[in-house]
Design a protein around this motif. Structure first.
Motif: not given
Length: 185
Positions: A130-139
């Motif tokens: 989840w944290s990797t996805a948020k970092r990659h996709l942005g807010e």
């Protein structure tokens, strides 16, 4: 047994210092599964502490230690890094596959694999938490209809597959399913 925060704190403080140090050592190494195992091992008898309560106790310790925890580095999802990893595969890459996985610490996540031949293997390219996805996709994409982990994994995996001119396979991008059909040549 279900313990509230106060009961968990009292139980924690009743433990011998050596046991507390061992459990905190696992927490500080970001080895939460090992911390949960240690709590269950010392708490099951006579306190009746099961996995659910052990997870809460490990979580309490994570909150206690905060930034002191040596977090496992997140996988890079940029095309350049993934292509570099794929170039290091021992065999010839014939497909990129995204598969669901999960555990009690990270919930659902996706593993990106390079499938090779000569020798046949599944080579890990990235693990998308989840944290990797948020970092990659942005807010901007937090409220997207698809799970952010699936979105990030699909984008990164598809980009890598296109770069390598091989098929991309993700059998269940809309629903976490660790038993979805795997890629077949």
């Amino acid at each position: 047994m279900d313990m509230n925060k106060t009961a968990r704190t009292e139980w924690w403080e009743s433990l011998p210092a050596g046991i507390r140090d061992e459990i905190d050592g696992y927490v500080l190494q970001d080895s939460l599964l090992m911390a949960v195992r240690a709590v269950v091992a010392v708490g099951r008898v006579p306190h009746g502490i099961g996995v659910g309560t052990a997870q809460l106790i490990a979580h309490d310790r994570c909150l206690h230690h905060g930034d002191r925890i040596a977090r496992e580095p997140e996988s890079p999802l940029d095309l350049e890094s993934l292509a570099y990893r794929a170039a290091g595969c021992e065999g010839r890459v014939v497909a990129i596959e995204a598969i669901w996985d999960g555990d009690t610490v990270h919930d659902w996540f996706v593993r990106l694999l390079a499938l090779t031949t000569d020798p046949a293997a599944e080579v890990p390219m990235a693990t998308v938490y989840w944290s990797t996805a948020k970092r990659h996709l942005g807010e901007d994409e937090e409220d997207a209809p698809r799970h952010p982990v699936a979105t990030a994994a699909e984008r990164a995996g598809r980009a890598l597959a296109e770069h390598l001119s091989v098929p991309f396979h993700f059998a269940s991008p809309d629903t976490p399913d660790d038993e979805a059909p795997r890629w077949r040549p």
